[in-house]
Design a protein around this motif. Structure first.
Motif, PDB file in Angstrom:
ATOM      1  N   TRP A 330      -9.322  -1.654 -14.708  1.00 38.35           N
ATOM      2  CA  TRP A 330      -9.173  -0.908 -13.712  1.00 38.35           C
ATOM      3  C   TRP A 330      -8.922  -1.443 -12.519  1.00 38.35           C
ATOM      4  CZ3 TRP A 330      -8.395   3.481 -15.861  1.00 38.35           C
ATOM      5  CH2 TRP A 330      -9.173   3.824 -16.949  1.00 38.35           C
ATOM      6  N   VAL A 331      -8.108  -0.668 -11.609  1.00 33.83           N
ATOM      7  CA  VAL A 331      -7.731  -1.195 -10.233  1.00 33.83           C
ATOM      8  C   VAL A 331      -7.425  -0.118  -9.215  1.00 33.83           C
ATOM      9  CG1 VAL A 331      -5.225  -1.299 -10.732  1.00 33.83           C
ATOM     10  CG2 VAL A 331      -6.062  -2.699  -8.756  1.00 33.83           C
ATOM     11  N   PRO A 332      -8.129  -0.030  -8.133  1.00 38.54           N
ATOM     12  CA  PRO A 332      -7.786   1.066  -7.273  1.00 38.54           C
ATOM     13  C   PRO A 332      -6.494   0.975  -6.884  1.00 38.54           C
ATOM     14  CG  PRO A 332      -9.108  -0.447  -6.050  1.00 38.54           C
ATOM     15  CD  PRO A 332      -8.982  -0.967  -7.532  1.00 38.54           C
ATOM     16  N   VAL A 333      -5.437   2.005  -6.720  1.00 40.13           N
ATOM     17  CA  VAL A 333      -4.106   1.949  -6.507  1.00 40.13           C
ATOM     18  C   VAL A 333      -3.926   2.903  -5.271  1.00 40.13           C
ATOM     19  CG1 VAL A 333      -3.485   1.347  -8.700  1.00 40.13           C
ATOM     20  CG2 VAL A 333      -3.640   3.791  -8.203  1.00 40.13           C
ATOM     21  N   SER A 334      -2.860   2.690  -4.737  1.00 41.49           N
ATOM     22  CA  SER A 334      -2.314   3.658  -3.449  1.00 41.49           C
ATOM     23  C   SER A 334      -0.807   4.083  -4.066  1.00 41.49           C
ATOM     24  CB  SER A 334      -2.453   3.394  -2.096  1.00 41.49           C
ATOM     25  OG  SER A 334      -1.824   2.159  -2.045  1.00 41.49           O
ATOM     26  N   VAL A 335      -0.454   5.362  -3.718  1.00 40.40           N
ATOM     27  CA  VAL A 335       0.788   5.670  -4.063  1.00 40.40           C
ATOM     28  C   VAL A 335       1.880   6.152  -2.987  1.00 40.40           C
ATOM     29  CG1 VAL A 335       2.063   7.655  -5.327  1.00 40.40           C
ATOM     30  CG2 VAL A 335      -0.334   6.838  -5.865  1.00 40.40           C
ATOM     31  N   ALA A 336       2.699   4.979  -2.824  1.00 43.73           N
ATOM     32  CA  ALA A 336       3.755   5.145  -1.561  1.00 43.73           C
ATOM     33  C   ALA A 336       5.313   5.572  -2.130  1.00 43.73           C
ATOM     34  CB  ALA A 336       3.825   3.703  -1.100  1.00 43.73           C
ATOM     35  N   ARG A 337       5.808   6.218  -1.412  1.00 44.00           N
ATOM     36  CA  ARG A 337       7.075   6.704  -1.690  1.00 44.00           C
ATOM     37  C   ARG A 337       8.203   5.681  -1.283  1.00 44.00           C
ATOM     38  NH1 ARG A 337       8.883  11.799  -2.261  1.00 44.00           N
ATOM     39  NH2 ARG A 337       6.801  11.920  -3.026  1.00 44.00           N
ATOM     40  N   ALA A 391     -15.033  11.787  -5.258  1.00 45.47           N
ATOM     41  CA  ALA A 391     -14.617  10.318  -4.769  1.00 45.47           C
ATOM     42  C   ALA A 391     -13.205  10.111  -5.300  1.00 45.47           C
ATOM     43  CB  ALA A 391     -15.325   9.270  -5.226  1.00 45.47           C
ATOM     44  N   ILE A 392     -12.654  10.868  -5.953  1.00 49.57           N
ATOM     45  CA  ILE A 392     -10.886  10.826  -6.255  1.00 49.57           C
ATOM     46  C   ILE A 392     -10.307  11.961  -5.741  1.00 49.57           C
ATOM     47  CG2 ILE A 392      -9.528  10.621  -8.047  1.00 49.57           C
ATOM     48  CD1 ILE A 392     -11.933   9.720  -9.978  1.00 49.57           C
ATOM     49  N   PRO A 393      -9.426  11.575  -4.669  1.00 53.98           N
ATOM     50  CA  PRO A 393      -9.186  10.089  -4.162  1.00 53.98           C
ATOM     51  C   PRO A 393     -10.395  10.053  -3.085  1.00 53.98           C
ATOM     52  CG  PRO A 393      -7.686  11.607  -3.130  1.00 53.98           C
ATOM     53  CD  PRO A 393      -8.345  12.414  -4.021  1.00 53.98           C
ATOM     54  N   SER A 394     -10.470   8.467  -2.762  1.00 55.35           N
ATOM     55  CA  SER A 394     -10.962   8.043  -1.695  1.00 55.35           C
ATOM     56  C   SER A 394     -10.106   7.671  -0.670  1.00 55.35           C
ATOM     57  CB  SER A 394     -12.037   6.782  -2.248  1.00 55.35           C
ATOM     58  OG  SER A 394     -12.959   7.143  -3.228  1.00 55.35           O
ATOM     59  N   PHE A 395     -10.720   7.197   0.507  1.00 51.93           N
ATOM     60  CA  PHE A 395      -9.840   6.709   1.480  1.00 51.93           C
ATOM     61  C   PHE A 395     -10.274   5.185   2.227  1.00 51.93           C
ATOM     62  CE2 PHE A 395      -9.941  11.266   1.383  1.00 51.93           C
ATOM     63  CZ  PHE A 395      -8.495  11.610   1.285  1.00 51.93           C
ATOM     64  N   LEU A 427       0.620   6.613   5.009  1.00 52.81           N
ATOM     65  CA  LEU A 427      -0.410   6.213   5.974  1.00 52.81           C
ATOM     66  C   LEU A 427      -0.728   7.244   6.868  1.00 52.81           C
ATOM     67  CD1 LEU A 427      -1.733   3.458   6.972  1.00 52.81           C
ATOM     68  CD2 LEU A 427       0.397   3.429   8.527  1.00 52.81           C
ATOM     69  N   LYS A 428      -2.195   7.433   7.054  1.00 51.50           N
ATOM     70  CA  LYS A 428      -2.771   8.563   8.028  1.00 51.50           C
ATOM     71  C   LYS A 428      -2.947   7.707   9.237  1.00 51.50           C
ATOM     72  CE  LYS A 428      -2.133  11.861   5.258  1.00 51.50           C
ATOM     73  NZ  LYS A 428      -1.055  13.016   5.550  1.00 51.50           N
ATOM     74  N   ARG A 429      -2.708   8.328  10.517  1.00 54.21           N
ATOM     75  CA  ARG A 429      -3.253   7.884  11.902  1.00 54.21           C
ATOM     76  C   ARG A 429      -4.008   8.713  12.742  1.00 54.21           C
ATOM     77  NH1 ARG A 429       1.366   5.108  15.116  1.00 54.21           N
ATOM     78  NH2 ARG A 429       2.075   7.464  15.132  1.00 54.21           N
ATOM     79  N   PHE A 496      -6.614   4.330  14.527  1.00 51.80           N
ATOM     80  CA  PHE A 496      -7.279   4.209  13.298  1.00 51.80           C
ATOM     81  C   PHE A 496      -6.326   4.467  12.322  1.00 51.80           C
ATOM     82  CE2 PHE A 496     -10.512   4.640  16.780  1.00 51.80           C
ATOM     83  CZ  PHE A 496     -11.130   3.362  16.557  1.00 51.80           C
ATOM     84  N   TYR A 497      -6.523   3.960  11.167  1.00 49.21           N
ATOM     85  CA  TYR A 497      -5.537   4.173  10.101  1.00 49.21           C
ATOM     86  C   TYR A 497      -6.296   4.281   8.824  1.00 49.21           C
ATOM     87  CZ  TYR A 497      -2.002   2.559  13.213  1.00 49.21           C
ATOM     88  OH  TYR A 497      -1.119   2.483  14.420  1.00 49.21           O
ATOM     89  N   ALA A 498      -5.511   5.008   7.811  1.00 51.65           N
ATOM     90  CA  ALA A 498      -6.192   5.203   6.194  1.00 51.65           C
ATOM     91  C   ALA A 498      -5.042   5.379   5.108  1.00 51.65           C
ATOM     92  CB  ALA A 498      -7.101   6.263   6.423  1.00 51.65           C
ATOM     93  N   VAL A 499      -5.518   4.903   4.056  1.00 54.26           N
ATOM     94  CA  VAL A 499      -4.507   5.287   2.838  1.00 54.26           C
ATOM     95  C   VAL A 499      -5.545   6.015   1.867  1.00 54.26           C
ATOM     96  CG1 VAL A 499      -2.687   3.575   3.357  1.00 54.26           C
ATOM     97  CG2 VAL A 499      -4.661   3.044   1.764  1.00 54.26           C
ATOM     98  N   ALA A 500      -5.016   6.786   0.848  1.00 54.01           N
ATOM     99  CA  ALA A 500      -5.891   7.331  -0.162  1.00 54.01           C
ATOM    100  C   ALA A 500      -5.725   6.208  -1.188  1.00 54.01           C
ATOM    101  CB  ALA A 500      -5.186   8.720  -0.562  1.00 54.01           C
ATOM    102  N   LEU A 501      -6.968   6.374  -2.020  1.00 51.71           N
ATOM    103  CA  LEU A 501      -6.909   5.190  -3.120  1.00 51.71           C
ATOM    104  C   LEU A 501      -7.423   6.043  -4.301  1.00 51.71           C
ATOM    105  CD1 LEU A 501      -9.279   2.477  -1.753  1.00 51.71           C
ATOM    106  CD2 LEU A 501      -6.779   2.350  -2.058  1.00 51.71           C
ATOM    107  N   HIS A 502      -6.830   5.976  -5.304  1.00 54.05           N
ATOM    108  CA  HIS A 502      -6.871   6.500  -6.633  1.00 54.05           C
ATOM    109  C   HIS A 502      -7.590   5.665  -7.546  1.00 54.05           C
ATOM    110  CE1 HIS A 502      -4.659  10.262  -5.466  1.00 54.05           C
ATOM    111  NE2 HIS A 502      -4.191   9.403  -4.610  1.00 54.05           N
TER     112      HIS A 502
END
Length: 588
Positions: A330-337, A391-395, A427-429, A496-502
């Motif tokens: 397993w590994v946490p991933v984020s999904v970018a376009r 917790a899915i997704p997390s941030f 990315l969220k800000r 401040f910033y955040a990305v979603a983790l799956h």
């Protein structure tokens, strides 16, 4: 000879082919290179247009206990200590295969360096993932490939799978791990600035002749070195080639049938067919059968890992061996376009989670895990937290100082304008923590409380809630220049910033039942004659655990060597065949 997809028209059976290998990842290329070095005629079939598999886009590290390069660097390890460590971190079962791996890891390194272009160097400081367990080491068990000049591949360089774009700079420039700190210090150190300038000048020269940099590191260097080893007269590599079935005669695998959609091509193998197609990370039905529903469909494994080898073996009478704990790594991933409009999976392995100044929260805006634990442990914590809540997704939350210095997922460090990632929604800000919470759909008051509580102790380098930075592995992944705790710093510089983790996977662990020679077994435990497996097509010797860096590549290399030696008739007690094929020009 490296070819593309076969042309139309059936080909006559190839009686001269000794070994057919399915899959051009680290396992398959190791078998092919070692068999070719012993004079066997090898046909390597790869279903995708590019060579290198998941290894080519990975960190390329190989966990090889008790290796001589480690001892040469002044580090101590023994087979007994490695077995003690694995006994404390890996569930019981599969003992004979695991013992074969530990006993032969160093032999595999020696054999590869003697017969192929593969070269390794020890990573003297890289702790095992559970450094407080009996038998753990602080470094040296991990080997990494020596950097490689891709120009030595000639025209075949473009057949090599490139690294993930997010792990390169300036149009495909790869970095040695030792160079990364110099890029961070280029504005503060003349020595670092000079080194960065030299690297960029070298990259500019390379780009005059290729579409990306040719100075290769990490997994791309390992894949390139294996490909270089295969550029010899007794090896044929065919890309974009799908095998429809195995030929079986009286219980013996005698070859393969290539199915191009229009024609069927029969190719015989006099000695062996080897399955090394990368597991089933991208095969939906097998994911549904073997992986938890919470895992979803995200994988950072090579897209061609569709269970082809496993499917072929099952049809020939083989059986699967599920793991007692996890059927994937397993590994946490984020999904970018991506720029092409497609989703790109970014694995959050070591680049950001353990760095000081970021936390991960669930959908109630609460932390639930030590962010600096291994990626495998992190996702297991995500699964547990999701069972208790959502917790899915997390941030993953950070401030602007963190984003500039370390990056965040697919957002690279020193990104002046992350507008593209903001516009895509990756990315969220927020100007405040509360505004960021609103953009994420989290309870604003709860997130503000979580960040405030974390900051209160982080100002002093402490994390009483989860003890982040409390062991050598976590501190190794942090920022050594940040004190007093390399893994902890306040989150206080707006915006401040955040990305979603799956949850995602690096590869699958469940695979074909084999013995210690890599021979594929049927339900009775008997060998399906002439059929072998290695890499992720073979059930992992780690039983679904992830005790250290490179525990997929290390066994793939080791069993790749053992399989090749068994095919060639070499003994498995550390001996070599007395003769080997003299190199006849590695580039054609």
């Amino acid at each position: 000879m490296v070819n593309g997809a076969p042309t139309s028209g059936a080909m006559h059976p190839r009686h001269a082919c000794d070994v057919i290998v399915l899959g051009a990842g680290v396992g398959g290329m190791t078998v092919a290179a070692m068999c070719a070095a012993d004079g066997l005629q090898v046909l390597l079939l790869e279903s995708s247009p590019l060579l290198g598999g998941t290894t080519a886009i990975s960190g390329g590290m190989a966990w090889m206990p008790a290796n001589t390069k480690m001892s040469a660097a002044g580090l101590r390890d023994t087979i007994a200590e490695a077995e003690l460590y694995l006994a404390s971190t890996v569930p019981a079962g599969n003992d004979r295969l695991r013992a074969a791996f530990v006993a032969n890891a160093d032999h595999a390194v020696t054999a590869l360096e003697a017969k192929t272009s593969v070269r390794f160097r020890p990573v003297v400081k890289y702790p095992d993932y559970y450094p407080d367990r009996p038998g753990a080491t602080m470094g040296g068990r991990v080997l990494e490939p020596v950097p490689f000049d891709g120009r030595e591949l000639g025209r075949h360089f473009r057949c090599l799978r490139p690294p993930l774009a997010e792990f390169t700079l300036f149009g495909g420039m790869m970095l040695d791990r030792a160079d990364i700190p110099h890029f961070r210090k280029a504005g503060r150190s003349l020595r670092s600035a000079a080194r960065v300038a030299r690297l960029m000048a070298r990259h500019a020269r390379e780009r005059l002749f290729e579409r990306r940099g040719t100075s290769l590191y990490l997994g791309n260097a390992l894949a390139a070195r294996l490909l270089h080893s295969l550029l010899r007269p007794n090896v044929e590599i065919r890309r974009g080639t799908r095998v429809g079935e195995l030929l079986v005669d009286n219980g013996r695998v005698t070859g393969v049938v290539i199915d191009s959609g229009e024609t069927r091509e029969v190719i015989r193998a006099d000695r062996a067919v080897v399955l090394a197609t990368g597991g089933f990370s991208h095969e939906p039905r097998m994911r549904a059968d073997y992986l938890p529903a919470r895992a979803g469909a995200y994988s950072s494994a090579c897209a061609s890992s569709k269970g082809e080898g496993i499917r072929l073996a099952l049809a020939a009478g083989a059986v699967m061996r599920p793991q007692p704990t996890n059927n994937a790594f397993w590994v946490p991933v984020s999904v970018a376009r991506g720029k092409d409009g497609r989703d790109r999976i970014f694995p959050h392995t070591v680049t950001d989670r353990a760095k000081p100044g970021a936390i991960v929260v669930d959908q109630a805006a609460r932390r639930y895990v030590n962010e600096a634990v291994s990626y495998h442990e992190f996702v297991q914590a995500m699964f547990r937290a999701d069972e208790a809540g959502r917790a899915i997704p997390s941030f993953m939350i950070c401030d602007s100082r963190f984003l500039w210095k370390y990056g965040l997922g697919a957002v690279k460090p020193f990104t002046i304008a992350p507008g593209g990632h903001l516009r895509s929604g990756y990315l969220k800000r927020g100007r405040t923590i509360e505004e960021l919470a609103t953009r994420l759909g989290l309870p604003a008051e709860a997130l503000a409380e979580t960040v405030s509580s974390y900051n209160q102790h982080a100002a002093h380098g402490a994390d009483p809630a989860f003890a982040r930075g409390s062991d050598p592995y976590q501190r190794h992944l942090g920022d050594a220049e940040h004190g007093p705790n390399p893994c902890v710093a306040p989150i206080d510089k707006a915006p401040f910033y955040a990305v979603a983790l799956h949850p995602g996977d690096l590869g699958t662990a469940a695979g074909l039942l084999t013995n210690e020679h890599g021979q594929v077994l049927d339900a009775s435990g008997a060998w399906i004659a002439n059929l072998y497996a290695c890499g992720n097509d073979m059930s992992s010797v780690m039983n679904g655990a992830y005790p250290g860096p490179g525990i997929t590549i290390g066994p793939a290399l080791t069993f790749g060597v053992l399989v090749a030696e068994h095919i060639a008739g070499a003994s498995l007690n550390g001996g070599h065949r007395p003769q080997s094929l003299r190199r006849q020009g590695s580039l054609r």
